[in-house]
Scaffold this motif. Structure first.
Motif, PDB file in Angstrom:
ATOM      1  N   TYR A 192      96.020  73.530  43.953  1.00  0.00           N
ATOM      2  CA  TYR A 192      96.820  74.157  44.984  1.00  0.00           C
ATOM      3  C   TYR A 192      98.305  73.901  44.740  1.00  0.00           C
ATOM      4  O   TYR A 192      98.683  72.885  44.142  1.00  0.00           O
ATOM      5  N   ALA A 193      99.136  74.809  45.225  1.00  0.00           N
ATOM      6  CA  ALA A 193     100.587  74.720  45.057  1.00  0.00           C
ATOM      7  C   ALA A 193     101.253  74.676  46.425  1.00  0.00           C
ATOM      8  O   ALA A 193     100.940  75.492  47.296  1.00  0.00           O
ATOM      9  N   PHE A 194     102.161  73.719  46.603  1.00  0.00           N
ATOM     10  CA  PHE A 194     102.952  73.602  47.819  1.00  0.00           C
ATOM     11  C   PHE A 194     104.334  74.200  47.600  1.00  0.00           C
ATOM     12  O   PHE A 194     104.806  74.311  46.468  1.00  0.00           O
ATOM     13  N   GLU A 195     104.978  74.541  48.706  1.00  0.00           N
ATOM     14  CA  GLU A 195     106.357  75.006  48.619  1.00  0.00           C
ATOM     15  C   GLU A 195     107.289  73.860  48.253  1.00  0.00           C
ATOM     16  O   GLU A 195     108.262  74.036  47.515  1.00  0.00           O
ATOM     17  N   TYR A 196     106.975  72.673  48.794  1.00  0.00           N
ATOM     18  CA  TYR A 196     107.747  71.468  48.500  1.00  0.00           C
ATOM     19  C   TYR A 196     106.797  70.410  47.944  1.00  0.00           C
ATOM     20  O   TYR A 196     105.658  70.275  48.396  1.00  0.00           O
ATOM     21  N   ALA A 197     107.288  69.644  46.986  1.00  0.00           N
ATOM     22  CA  ALA A 197     106.443  68.642  46.331  1.00  0.00           C
ATOM     23  C   ALA A 197     105.973  67.597  47.327  1.00  0.00           C
ATOM     24  O   ALA A 197     106.725  67.168  48.211  1.00  0.00           O
ATOM     25  N   ALA A 198     104.720  67.180  47.183  1.00  0.00           N
ATOM     26  CA  ALA A 198     104.166  66.136  48.037  1.00  0.00           C
ATOM     27  C   ALA A 198     104.554  64.766  47.487  1.00  0.00           C
ATOM     28  O   ALA A 198     104.499  64.532  46.274  1.00  0.00           O
ATOM     29  N   THR A 199     104.947  63.885  48.375  1.00  0.00           N
ATOM     30  CA  THR A 199     105.336  62.544  47.971  1.00  0.00           C
ATOM     31  C   THR A 199     104.226  61.518  48.172  1.00  0.00           C
ATOM     32  O   THR A 199     104.242  60.460  47.558  1.00  0.00           O
ATOM     33  N   SER A 200     103.275  61.829  49.031  1.00  0.00           N
ATOM     34  CA  SER A 200     102.141  60.928  49.252  1.00  0.00           C
ATOM     35  C   SER A 200     101.002  61.705  49.897  1.00  0.00           C
ATOM     36  O   SER A 200     101.217  62.776  50.468  1.00  0.00           O
ATOM     37  N   LEU A 201      99.792  61.169  49.781  1.00  0.00           N
ATOM     38  CA  LEU A 201      98.639  61.765  50.437  1.00  0.00           C
ATOM     39  C   LEU A 201      97.637  60.694  50.778  1.00  0.00           C
ATOM     40  O   LEU A 201      97.617  59.617  50.173  1.00  0.00           O
ATOM     41  N   CYS A 202      96.801  60.995  51.769  1.00  0.00           N
ATOM     42  CA  CYS A 202      95.784  60.048  52.226  1.00  0.00           C
ATOM     43  C   CYS A 202      94.588  60.845  52.730  1.00  0.00           C
ATOM     44  O   CYS A 202      94.752  61.871  53.394  1.00  0.00           O
ATOM     45  N   VAL A 203      93.391  60.380  52.403  1.00  0.00           N
ATOM     46  CA  VAL A 203      92.150  61.030  52.822  1.00  0.00           C
ATOM     47  C   VAL A 203      91.533  60.243  53.965  1.00  0.00           C
ATOM     48  O   VAL A 203      91.494  59.001  53.927  1.00  0.00           O
TER      49      VAL A 203
ATOM     50  N   SER B 295      95.197  64.187  43.353  1.00  0.00           N
ATOM     51  CA  SER B 295      96.483  63.765  42.807  1.00  0.00           C
ATOM     52  C   SER B 295      97.548  64.792  43.151  1.00  0.00           C
ATOM     53  O   SER B 295      97.286  65.995  43.169  1.00  0.00           O
ATOM     54  N   VAL B 296      98.754  64.297  43.441  1.00  0.00           N
ATOM     55  CA  VAL B 296      99.899  65.155  43.700  1.00  0.00           C
ATOM     56  C   VAL B 296     101.048  64.707  42.808  1.00  0.00           C
ATOM     57  O   VAL B 296     101.121  63.545  42.398  1.00  0.00           O
ATOM     58  N   ALA B 297     101.946  65.645  42.504  1.00  0.00           N
ATOM     59  CA  ALA B 297     103.050  65.355  41.603  1.00  0.00           C
ATOM     60  C   ALA B 297     104.269  66.161  42.003  1.00  0.00           C
ATOM     61  O   ALA B 297     104.211  67.018  42.898  1.00  0.00           O
ATOM     62  N   LEU B 298     105.373  65.887  41.308  1.00  0.00           N
ATOM     63  CA  LEU B 298     106.618  66.597  41.583  1.00  0.00           C
ATOM     64  C   LEU B 298     106.602  68.032  41.073  1.00  0.00           C
ATOM     65  O   LEU B 298     107.589  68.751  41.236  1.00  0.00           O
ATOM     66  N   ASP B 299     105.510  68.450  40.436  1.00  0.00           N
ATOM     67  CA  ASP B 299     105.380  69.861  40.058  1.00  0.00           C
ATOM     68  C   ASP B 299     104.889  70.715  41.220  1.00  0.00           C
ATOM     69  O   ASP B 299     104.542  71.881  41.037  1.00  0.00           O
ATOM     70  N   CYS B 300     104.849  70.129  42.432  1.00  0.00           N
ATOM     71  CA  CYS B 300     104.481  70.818  43.683  1.00  0.00           C
ATOM     72  C   CYS B 300     103.016  71.238  43.705  1.00  0.00           C
ATOM     73  O   CYS B 300     102.653  72.210  44.386  1.00  0.00           O
TER      74      CYS B 300
ATOM     75  N   THR C 193     102.498  68.653  35.350  1.00  0.00           N
ATOM     76  CA  THR C 193     103.628  68.887  34.457  1.00  0.00           C
ATOM     77  C   THR C 193     104.876  68.124  34.890  1.00  0.00           C
ATOM     78  O   THR C 193     105.935  68.312  34.301  1.00  0.00           O
ATOM     79  N   ASN C 194     104.753  67.273  35.898  1.00  0.00           N
ATOM     80  CA  ASN C 194     105.885  66.449  36.326  1.00  0.00           C
ATOM     81  C   ASN C 194     105.341  65.129  36.858  1.00  0.00           C
ATOM     82  O   ASN C 194     104.128  64.941  36.960  1.00  0.00           O
ATOM     83  N   THR C 195     106.227  64.236  37.215  1.00  0.00           N
ATOM     84  CA  THR C 195     105.864  62.874  37.588  1.00  0.00           C
ATOM     85  C   THR C 195     104.846  62.841  38.727  1.00  0.00           C
ATOM     86  O   THR C 195     105.010  63.526  39.748  1.00  0.00           O
ATOM     87  N   LEU C 196     103.821  62.033  38.567  1.00  0.00           N
ATOM     88  CA  LEU C 196     102.825  61.838  39.617  1.00  0.00           C
ATOM     89  C   LEU C 196     103.435  61.039  40.759  1.00  0.00           C
ATOM     90  O   LEU C 196     104.142  60.055  40.533  1.00  0.00           O
ATOM     91  N   THR C 197     103.145  61.456  41.980  1.00  0.00           N
ATOM     92  CA  THR C 197     103.680  60.768  43.151  1.00  0.00           C
ATOM     93  C   THR C 197     102.628  59.993  43.932  1.00  0.00           C
ATOM     94  O   THR C 197     102.956  59.006  44.577  1.00  0.00           O
ATOM     95  N   ASP C 198     101.371  60.418  43.883  1.00  0.00           N
ATOM     96  CA  ASP C 198     100.339  59.674  44.615  1.00  0.00           C
ATOM     97  C   ASP C 198      98.948  60.097  44.156  1.00  0.00           C
ATOM     98  O   ASP C 198      98.757  61.202  43.616  1.00  0.00           O
ATOM     99  N   LEU C 199      97.990  59.202  44.388  1.00  0.00           N
ATOM    100  CA  LEU C 199      96.575  59.441  44.115  1.00  0.00           C
ATOM    101  C   LEU C 199      95.772  59.031  45.340  1.00  0.00           C
ATOM    102  O   LEU C 199      96.195  58.165  46.109  1.00  0.00           O
ATOM    103  N   ALA C 200      94.601  59.620  45.513  1.00  0.00           N
ATOM    104  CA  ALA C 200      93.726  59.244  46.619  1.00  0.00           C
ATOM    105  C   ALA C 200      92.285  59.568  46.251  1.00  0.00           C
ATOM    106  O   ALA C 200      92.008  60.625  45.673  1.00  0.00           O
ATOM    107  N   TRP C 201      91.391  58.666  46.595  1.00  0.00           N
ATOM    108  CA  TRP C 201      89.953  58.888  46.386  1.00  0.00           C
ATOM    109  C   TRP C 201      89.363  59.630  47.572  1.00  0.00           C
ATOM    110  O   TRP C 201      89.815  59.457  48.706  1.00  0.00           O
ATOM    111  N   GLY C 202      88.341  60.437  47.319  1.00  0.00           N
ATOM    112  CA  GLY C 202      87.578  61.047  48.390  1.00  0.00           C
ATOM    113  C   GLY C 202      86.748  60.002  49.111  1.00  0.00           C
ATOM    114  O   GLY C 202      86.671  58.839  48.709  1.00  0.00           O
TER     115      GLY C 202
END
Length: 214
Positions: free
Chosen positions: A101-112, A80-85, A63-72
């Motif tokens: 899953y929901a974070f307390e603070y939005a994730a800006t990037s992720l890596c597997v 995928s993570v976004a500013l919707d936390c 529901t908000n801007t996507l910040t990062d994607l990562a393949w398994g």
């Protein structure tokens, strides 16, 4: 312009193209895979076949801007993570949402990690890197489609040396000035031994949050 184009780099020849109808701000390709993940401005995640340059999957839900994607690790799951936390995990072949899953603070990037055992995330208002362990890498877990109407909350891990540190922090604060050099030498030896011990473990227990995701 909302288009995806596949080129032959040596000959500078356009091999194929596809019009998605929406601009894309993120692009992730998994080595040894023919699939391309795109994060679009309409908040959708799209998967494109690089051979035919045609869309094969579309995932909505953020529901908000996507910040990062990562393949398994095996290019079967897409995170995928976004500013919707939120963090969303989808199974690309079946198109099913297998993790939400929901974070307390939005994730800006992720890596597997290459083996898929761990996922690292960074978050707004934090300089820390959070490491999460995949439950299916260490336990027998039956993975199914998410049926809940709300994401499962994930609490961010406590940074090493912070409030969740071990008792050695208290001991260091009680050291006197006269014991300075001796204490520093013994602490270095203890830290080196501790690091070697942690390196021999199957997972960094001190850094991985105890709540594992599926």
């Amino acid at each position: 312009d909302g288009s995806v184009r596949r080129w032959a780099p040596a000959a500078l020849v356009l091999l194929s193209s596809s019009d998605l109808g929406c601009a894309c701000g993120l692009l992730r390709h998994k080595r040894d895979s023919m699939l391309l993940a795109l994060g679009c401005d309409d908040l959708s995640v799209r998967v494109v076949d690089t051979v035919g340059c045609r869309p094969v999957r579309r995932f909505d839900g953020h529901t908000n801007t996507l910040t990062d994607l990562a393949w398994g690790s095996d290019a079967r799951w897409l995170l995928s993570v976004a500013l919707d936390c939120t963090l969303r995990i989808v199974d690309v072949p079946s198109g099913a949402l297998v993790g939400w899953y929901a974070f307390e603070y939005a994730a800006t990037s992720l890596c597997v990690s290459p083996g898929g055992e761990f996922v690292a995330t960074s978050h707004v208002d934090s300089a820390a890197i959070c490491v999460w362990a995949s439950r299916i890498a260490f336990q027998d877990v039956l993975v199914g489609e998410v049926t809940s109407s709300r994401p499962a909350p994930l609490q961010l891990p406590t940074a090493l040396g912070g409030d969740g540190g071990d008792a050695s922090d208290d001991e260091e604060s009680e050291a006197t000035d006269g014991e300075g050099e001796a204490e520093s030498e013994s602490e270095c030896e203890e830290e080196g031994a501790e690091r070697r011990a942690l390196a021999s473990l199957p997972q960094p227990e001190a850094q991985v949050h105890p709540q594992l995701f599926t």
